[in-house]
Design a protein around this motif. Sequence first.
Motif, PDB file in Angstrom:
ATOM      1  N   ALA A  16      -5.567  -4.773   2.068  1.00 57.64           N
ATOM      2  CA  ALA A  16      -5.499  -5.220   0.674  1.00 57.64           C
ATOM      3  C   ALA A  16      -5.097  -6.690   0.661  1.00 57.64           C
ATOM      4  O   ALA A  16      -4.096  -7.073   1.281  1.00 57.64           O
ATOM      5  CB  ALA A  16      -4.491  -4.381  -0.109  1.00 57.64           C
ATOM      6  N   SER A  31     -13.721  -1.960  -5.295  1.00 59.65           N
ATOM      7  CA  SER A  31     -12.758  -2.517  -4.355  1.00 59.65           C
ATOM      8  C   SER A  31     -11.792  -3.518  -4.973  1.00 59.65           C
ATOM      9  O   SER A  31     -10.769  -3.847  -4.373  1.00 59.65           O
ATOM     10  CB  SER A  31     -13.499  -3.191  -3.194  1.00 59.65           C
ATOM     11  N   LEU A  66      -1.872   1.317  -4.893  1.00 57.08           N
ATOM     12  CA  LEU A  66      -1.276   0.002  -4.617  1.00 57.08           C
ATOM     13  C   LEU A  66      -0.129  -0.219  -5.590  1.00 57.08           C
ATOM     14  O   LEU A  66      -0.171   0.229  -6.737  1.00 57.08           O
ATOM     15  CB  LEU A  66      -2.312  -1.112  -4.789  1.00 57.08           C
ATOM     16  N   VAL A 115      -9.726  -4.752  -1.947  1.00 56.00           N
ATOM     17  CA  VAL A 115      -9.339  -3.828  -0.881  1.00 56.00           C
ATOM     18  C   VAL A 115     -10.564  -3.533  -0.021  1.00 56.00           C
ATOM     19  O   VAL A 115     -11.666  -3.342  -0.542  1.00 56.00           O
ATOM     20  CB  VAL A 115      -8.794  -2.507  -1.449  1.00 56.00           C
ATOM     21  N   ILE A 171       0.868  -1.179   0.000  1.00 53.65           N
ATOM     22  CA  ILE A 171       0.000   0.000   0.000  1.00 53.65           C
ATOM     23  C   ILE A 171       0.900   1.222   0.000  1.00 53.65           C
ATOM     24  O   ILE A 171       1.539   1.535   1.007  1.00 53.65           O
ATOM     25  CB  ILE A 171      -0.928   0.012   1.229  1.00 53.65           C
TER      26      ILE A 171
END
Length: 236
Positions: free
Chosen positions: A198, A169, A131, A145, A111
Motif C-alpha cells: 500500500a 486498487s 487499511l 494498493v 495494513i
Amino acid sequence: MKQFKISFLKWLVISLICIYFGFMVGKFKQDILQHKVQSLALDVESLTLENTQLTERLNLTQAEYQSEKQVHKVLEEDNLALNNALDASNNKLYFYEQVVAPELSKAGLNIYSFDVTAGEEQGTWLFELVLMQGQKGRHDLTGNVEITFASADDNKKVTLKELKSSFESSFKFKYFQHLKGSFTLPEDANIDQAFIVAEADGSKWIHSQRIEKIYDWKNFIEDGATTLEELATQSE
C-alpha cells in the motif's frame, strides 16, 4: 415231544428276556436322549435370555455413547463459537484501539487485515483488505494498493491487475477503509506467498508512505486454514 416243549419254552423265555432287556436298554437310551434334549433346551433358553440381556446392555451403552457424543459435539461447537466470538471481540477491540487511542497506535498508514475466502467457482476467491491510519498526525490519505502472488521456487509473480478480478486498487480515507473484491487464479498456478503493498501519496502535511506485508498462501491452501498467516512485519 416233552423235551421239545421244554426247549421251546426255554427259547421263548430267553427270547422274552432278551426282548425285555432290549426294550429296557432302548428306554434307558431314550431317557438319556430326552434328558440331553431337556438340558439343551434349558441351555438354549438360558443363552437366549443372556443374549437378550447383553443386547439390552449393548443398546443402552450405544445410546449412552451417542448421547455423550452429541453432548461432546455440542460442547465443541459452543467452545468454537466462544473462541470465534472472543477472537472477533479482540479484533474489534484492537481495531478501535488503533483508531481512537493514540498511545497504542502507530502514526501513518497501516495494513490492518487481509481476509480471503473461497468463492463458489473453482479457483475463485473473495477478499477484504482493511487499511487504517493511526491517530497521530492524522490527515486524509490517498494512494493505491497492489496485491501480488508469487512462487518461491521459480520466482514467478502475478499481480491482481493481471488476473480476472474485481478490485478497485485506489483508496482515500482518514480513519480506515475496507477494500473488497474477488479474483481467479489459474488452475496451474503454484502460489506460495501473497504480497500486499500500500502506497500513500505525499502532501504538504505528510510524506509519502509505503507499507508491505507478506502472507503465507501455500499453507493457507494446503492446511485448509481460515486465515492467512502473516510472514513479515510491515515496513514503512
